[in-house]
Write an enzyme that holds these catalytic residues in place. Structure first.
Site, PDB file in Angstrom:
ATOM      1  CB  ALA A  18       5.302  27.455  29.899  1.00  0.00           C
ATOM      2  CB  SER A  20       2.532  28.572  21.977  1.00  0.00           C
ATOM      3  OG  SER A  20       3.617  29.472  21.934  1.00  0.00           O
ATOM      4  N   GLY A  21       3.946  25.925  21.307  1.00  0.00           N
ATOM      5  CA  GLY A  21       5.070  25.274  20.652  1.00  0.00           C
ATOM      6  C   GLY A  21       5.109  25.679  19.195  1.00  0.00           C
ATOM      7  CG  HIS A 244      17.051  25.433  29.932  1.00  0.00           C
ATOM      8  ND1 HIS A 244      17.674  26.318  30.784  1.00  0.00           N
ATOM      9  CD2 HIS A 244      15.717  25.566  30.172  1.00  0.00           C
ATOM     10  CE1 HIS A 244      16.756  26.949  31.502  1.00  0.00           C
ATOM     11  NE2 HIS A 244      15.570  26.503  31.152  1.00  0.00           N
ATOM     12  CG  ASP A 245      13.057  27.481  27.309  1.00  0.00           C
ATOM     13  OD1 ASP A 245      13.808  27.584  28.303  1.00  0.00           O
ATOM     14  OD2 ASP A 245      11.807  27.497  27.411  1.00  0.00           O
ATOM     15  CB  THR A 246      17.062  29.996  29.297  1.00  0.00           C
ATOM     16  OG1 THR A 246      15.724  30.032  29.778  1.00  0.00           O
ATOM     17  CG2 THR A 246      17.748  31.313  29.614  1.00  0.00           C
ATOM     18  CB  THR A 267       6.450  32.297  30.373  1.00  0.00           C
ATOM     19  OG1 THR A 267       5.653  32.107  29.202  1.00  0.00           O
ATOM     20  CG2 THR A 267       5.650  31.893  31.598  1.00  0.00           C
ATOM     21  CD  GLN A 312       2.529  34.364  29.482  1.00  0.00           C
ATOM     22  OE1 GLN A 312       2.396  33.412  30.253  1.00  0.00           O
ATOM     23  NE2 GLN A 312       3.575  34.467  28.680  1.00  0.00           N
ATOM     24  N   GLY A 416      10.452  36.649  23.014  1.00  0.00           N
ATOM     25  CA  GLY A 416       9.197  37.308  22.682  1.00  0.00           C
ATOM     26  C   GLY A 416       9.004  38.634  23.379  1.00  0.00           C
TER      27      GLY A 416
END
Length: 500
Positions: A18, A20-21, A244-246, A267, A312, A416
């Site tokens: 959400a 950066s890529g 899904h990233d998670t 995030t 953030q 992260g």
């Protein structure tokens, strides 16, 4: 005669978050995984005027351009590629396969009040019984029902709904499908019977014709479309990874023990356990837990917690010598603040949406509204966020144990946020459990590992986790402050947020 032997497979992991890529090349040699980030780019939402307001959208066309640039930089000799993104957001395509509009961002305010309307119409027990998904106003279900209520022409002309990673897979290969782990984030997929909840959608007048077939993570979709291969000067297999990233991050949890919980920290903080089948019962509903899909049809029984989004947002106000503070500086400043002075619920609704009101002001208002004094400085604000996140993690883990019947002995923090030594230590202190932090690039690693399993390089997820545990540096944290101090702080936090 000379025989040529392929010694090294190369995999591209495209991870779109959400904020950066990145496009990374990941390889496996001598049971060690190596990772190199080839290309990074921003992925923040953009404001677009529509009607009488500004809408928040995703500029997916630019994102795709950036993805192609990352593939170009990888050059030839890449064997496979997989894409993962955040959950709940989607794109609509018309019958020609064209994008109907820029997809909405989950923080767009069009869903305000929509979840309540769905609950009033269908009942929480019905929706949860069908889907096992946590009630959050950002869910795909409420985004679509908002379109129904406004009689959106976009929905009327839509022929296909593709979740965000599915959209990129379609643009890369021409194949329209929905991958299992991302499909389960919608709150209209039934994890018990393994198919879309057609009845639920029909009750809300959401068209079911737009849904595509669901495929398993690790499905090889085919090679790049010839037009795309020509653009990037290379070709490779595209794998529907744990999209899904998670789900990708959970694949990369380096757990060698059974009774572990994970926190995918970024995030959002996704706090949960891995189970073989959905946990859908009265307690899971009461505590608003979610049952999202994992690799091998496992279930990620978890809860979404607001996470480092709050930091953030706070960082936007935090300047040192005229520049924005970086995250290590924020952590260091917060570490010097006395703990457990002020408390917030990280998931308070006013913290979730993008707002013109600074995060520090929103936190101060929350503290005053709950009978507390307000933090007096940005370091105190940051410490308040870290302390409150750790207490929320403890509450979630306790309720997971209660709802699932499984004991949690150890916590793995990946992503992260695992580089945040202060939050890791507070989490160990507050939960009274050992915390293992790392790897920080868990999503990219998990994405690539699923590709490796699809191509036969790795035989199982158990083998994958063993390899990951010996490939990356991990740091262990143990409780370090008196239990009585923690318990007093926890009781005060509970009384403030009223989750008792």
């Amino acid at each position: 005669m000379i025989y040529w032997c392929r010694l090294l497979y190369k995999h591209l992991a495209v991870d779109l978050g959400a904020e950066s890529g990145r496009v990374s090349v990941v390889t496996l040699r001598d049971e060690k995984i190596s990772l190199e980030v080839l290309y990074r780019f921003p992925t923040r939402g953009v404001f677009v005027p529509a009607g009488n307001r500004l809408t928040l959208r995703w500029d997916v066309v630019r994102f795709f351009h950036e993805v192609l640039e990352g593939i170009r930089r990888a050059g030839s000799g890449v064997d496979s590629l997989g894409v993962d993104t955040w959950g709940v957001d989607y794109a609509l395509l018309d019958r020609h396969g064209d994008l109907v509009s820029l997809p909405y961002h989950y923080r767009d305010r069009r869903t305000e009040g929509i979840m309540k309307k769905v609950i009033e119409k269908l009942g929480k027990e019905y929706v949860y019984g069908k889907t096992g998904i946590q009630f959050m106003p950002i869910n795909t279900l409420y985004q679509l029902y908002a379109m129904v209520l406004e009689d959106s022409p976009q929905l009327r002309i839509a022929d296909s709904l593709l979740m965000m990673p599915d959209l990129f897979n379609y643009w890369l290969t021409g194949e329209k499908m929905s991958e299992f782990t991302i499909a389960t984030t919608t709150q209209f997929y039934d994890p018990t019977i393994g198919e879309w909840c057609y009845e639920l959608l029909e009750k809300l007048d959401i068209p079911t014709r737009i849904l595509r077939d669901v495929v398993e993570p690790g499905t090889i979709l085919g090679k790049l479309d010839n037009k795309i291969a020509g653009l990037v000067g290379a070709n490779m297999q595209v794998v529907a990874t744990t999209s899904h990233d998670t789900a990708s991050a959970v694949v990369a949890v380096p757990a060698l023990e059974e009774n572990f919980a994970y926190i995918s920290s970024g995030t959002w903080s996704l706090v949960g356990i891995e189970v073989d089948k959905p946990v859908i019962n009265d307690k899971a509903l009461k505590y608003n837990f979610t049952n999202e899909g994992g690799y091998g049809r496992t279930i990620r029984f978890l809860k979404n917690v607001a996470g480092l989004w709050l930091i953030q947002e706070l960082r936007k106000e935090w300047r040192i010598n005229g520049r924005l503070a970086d995250y290590p500086e924020i952590v260091e400043a917060a570490s010097k603040v006395k703990p457990f002075q002020y408390f917030i619920d990280p998931d308070y609704e006013e913290f979730i949406y993008i707002s013109e009101k600074p995060m520090s002001e929103r936190i101060a208002e929350y503290c005053k509204r709950t009978g507390q004094s307000a933090p007096k400085s940005l370091p105190e604000m940051a410490r308040t966020i870290f302390d409150s996140l750790a207490f929320k993690y403890r509450w979630v883990i306790e309720k997971i144990e209660e709802a699932s019947g499984r004991k949690v002995d150890i916590i793995h923090i990946v992503g992260g946020g695992s580089k945040n030594w202060l939050l890791n230590q507070i989490t160990a202190d507050v939960t009274r459990r050992k915390v293992v932090a790392g790897p920080s690039e868990a999503t990219t690693i998990g994405n690539a590992v699923v590709q490796m399993m699809a191509l036969g390089e790795i035989g199982s997820i158990r083998e994958a986790r063993r390899i990951i545990s010996q490939s990356f540096s991990l740091k262990t944290y143990e409780p370090s402050i008196e239990e009585a101090v923690v318990e007093e702080g926890y009781e005060r936090w509970i009384s403030v947020v009223k989750l008792g």
